[in-house]
Enzyme design. Structure first.
Site, PDB file in Angstrom:
ATOM      1  CB  ALA A 257     -48.767  -2.588  46.024  1.00  0.00           C
TER       2      ALA A 257
ATOM      3  CE1 TYR B  46     -38.824   1.571  43.600  1.00  0.00           C
ATOM      4  CE2 TYR B  46     -37.138   2.312  42.051  1.00  0.00           C
ATOM      5  CZ  TYR B  46     -38.393   1.777  42.301  1.00  0.00           C
ATOM      6  OH  TYR B  46     -39.215   1.434  41.252  1.00  0.00           O
TER       7      TYR B  46
ATOM      8  CG  ASP C 290     -30.643  12.025  38.787  1.00  0.00           C
ATOM      9  OD1 ASP C 290     -31.416  11.110  39.122  1.00  0.00           O
ATOM     10  OD2 ASP C 290     -31.003  13.219  38.696  1.00  0.00           O
TER      11      ASP C 290
HETATM   12  N1  UDP Z   1     -35.186  15.936  36.236  1.00  0.00           N
HETATM   13  C1  UDP Z   1     -35.079  17.313  36.208  1.00  0.00           C
HETATM   14  N2  UDP Z   1     -36.056  18.048  36.815  1.00  0.00           N
HETATM   15  C2  UDP Z   1     -37.130  17.496  37.419  1.00  0.00           C
HETATM   16  C3  UDP Z   1     -37.256  16.091  37.427  1.00  0.00           C
HETATM   17  C4  UDP Z   1     -36.256  15.347  36.817  1.00  0.00           C
HETATM   18  O1  UDP Z   1     -34.113  17.865  35.675  1.00  0.00           O
HETATM   19  O2  UDP Z   1     -37.991  18.235  37.952  1.00  0.00           O
HETATM   20  C5  UDP Z   1     -34.158  15.117  35.587  1.00  0.00           C
HETATM   21  C6  UDP Z   1     -33.474  14.124  36.533  1.00  0.00           C
HETATM   22  O3  UDP Z   1     -32.409  14.739  37.208  1.00  0.00           O
HETATM   23  C7  UDP Z   1     -33.064  13.023  35.578  1.00  0.00           C
HETATM   24  C8  UDP Z   1     -34.158  13.020  34.501  1.00  0.00           C
HETATM   25  O4  UDP Z   1     -34.780  14.302  34.603  1.00  0.00           O
HETATM   26  O5  UDP Z   1     -31.843  13.365  34.965  1.00  0.00           O
HETATM   27  C9  UDP Z   1     -35.218  11.957  34.718  1.00  0.00           C
HETATM   28  O6  UDP Z   1     -35.676  12.023  36.059  1.00  0.00           O
HETATM   29  P1  UDP Z   1     -37.006  11.321  36.558  1.00  0.00           P
HETATM   30  O7  UDP Z   1     -37.181  11.667  38.015  1.00  0.00           O
HETATM   31  O8  UDP Z   1     -38.135  11.655  35.653  1.00  0.00           O
HETATM   32  O9  UDP Z   1     -36.724   9.777  36.395  1.00  0.00           O
HETATM   33  P2  UDP Z   1     -35.542   8.832  36.965  1.00  0.00           P
HETATM   34  O10 UDP Z   1     -34.561   8.695  35.835  1.00  0.00           O
HETATM   35  O11 UDP Z   1     -34.976   9.462  38.187  1.00  0.00           O
HETATM   36  O12 UDP Z   1     -36.247   7.549  37.255  1.00  0.00           O
END
Ligand code: UDP
Length: 335
Positions: free
Chosen positions: A81, A148, A292
């Site tokens: 959670a 986070y 990112d």
């Molecule tokens: N990403 C993207 N479009 C989306 C969601 C994610 O291009 O709609 C990219 C994001 O910028 C990152 C990768 O996909 O480079 C993984 O993102 P996600 O949110 O799935 O996981 P995170 O690594 O942030 O935990």
């Protein structure tokens, strides 16, 4: 009996299902702020031998926790959670610190009160922050770059202190990018709003959906897009079962990366989604998404050695199961 907090959510529900199928007695504790009642119905249907119970409750409410802990003989907790959206945590850190840290503190206090001394905790690669080396092993410095990640790191530190002072043993599992769904499509990823890569690509293939947006194509990687380590949900859940068994056998407090040691770029994931769906998927290129890192890839040696864990599924397996689930979800939404 195993108490699963957040068992109505994506990872928690898959774990609860695996526990039920293994014959554990499971009690799910969830405030349904992001989890779904429908998910709980699915779990109830799977648990034909009455080894499943649900208690609607909030970790910030100690009475709710007392009720959960006094409802049966709880031998261990698996704690999912939490709020888990990085962007939201930057905009509203108070929400994240209160819910994730204070909520976990209440949970740990309840464990002390009811003499429960084992907990498996869902931590994250976000506790490492911007990587200084790839692949990332567990000795990599932990310098989170958003609330986070800080909230999860704070909990890891609290758990160390609770071991030293009160002998509560914890296993902290640092997830990389969790992907896929139950291979029988009974459960899957269901976030509102959805922010993750694979479900967003797949959703864009259905009628009346948003075009997929690719964030950042100018990173210093082989094709300019971010590299991530996608770990299948069923493999990930197996690591939780092994962690539970490890603690039951008297294992010491420890922490493990859960990933595959393989990185894939956003473009590679996109191409694989086109293959699995057999569609030409439209894409809109967007600037980088804030926060990112260019690359996140796990060194998973420690989990293999100590837990005896082996991730078995491929990224394509994850995309296939995610697509099957997404079709089911879309049919449900449109019915
Ligand atoms: N990403 C993207 N479009 C989306 C969601 C994610 O291009 O709609 C990219 C994001 O910028 C990152 C990768 O996909 O480079 C993984 O993102 P996600 O949110 O799935 O996981 P995170 O690594 O942030 O935990």
């Amino acid at each position: 009996m195993i108490l699963v907090t957040g068992g109505a959510g994506y990872i928690g529900s898959h774990c609860a299902m695996a526990l039920i199928e293994k014959g554990y007695d499971v009690i799910v504790f969830d405030n349904l702020s992001t989890g779904h009642l429908k998910t709980l119905e699915t779990l109830k249907n799977i648990a034909r031998s009455n080894n499943f119970n649900f208690l609607k409750g909030d970790l910030l409410n100690t009475e709710n926790l007392n009720k959960a802990f006094s409802s049966g003989n709880i031998e261990a907790v698996i704690h999912f959670a939490a709020f888990s959206q990085v962007g939201e945590s930057v905009k509203d850190p108070a929400k994240y610190y209160r819910n994730n840290i204070c909520g976990t503190l209440n949970l740990l206090d309840a464990m002390r009160k009811y003499n429960v001394d084992k907990i498996v905790f869902s931590s994250t690669a976000a506790t490492y922050g911007e990587p200084v080396r790839i692949p990332i092993d567990e000795t990599h410095p932990q310098n989170p770059i958003n609330p986070y990640g800080f909230s999860k790191l704070a909990i890891e530190k609290i758990m160390d202190d609770f071991d030293r002072a009160y002998n509560i043993k914890s296993v902290r599992l640092r997830y990389f990018n969790v992907a896929g769904a139950d291979s029988k499509s009974r459960l899957g990823e269901w976030h509102e709003p959805e922010t993750h890569l694979i479900p967003n690509i797949l959703k864009s293939t259905f009628a009346n959906s948003k075009t997929f947006q690719m964030f950042g194509t100018d990173y210093d990687t082989k094709d300019g897009t971010c590299v991530r380590d996608y770990i299948n949900i069923e493999d990930l859940v197996q690591a939780h079962l092994l962690s539970l068994e490890y603690l039951k056998k008297g294992g010491k407090t420890d922490f493990f990366n859960l990933g595959t040691k393989t990185g894939n770029t956003v473009k590679e994931v996109f191409t694989l989604c086109e293959k699995v769906t057999a569609k030409d998927i439209s894409v809109e290129t967007k600037p980088r998404r804030e926060g990112d890192p260019a690359q996140l890839v796990a060194d998973n040696t420690k989990a293999k050695q100590i837990l005896g864990w082996r991730p078995e599924k491929t990224l394509e397996d994850s995309i296939k199961s995610a697509f099957q689930w997404e079709k089911k979800l879309q049919a449900q939404i449109n019915s």
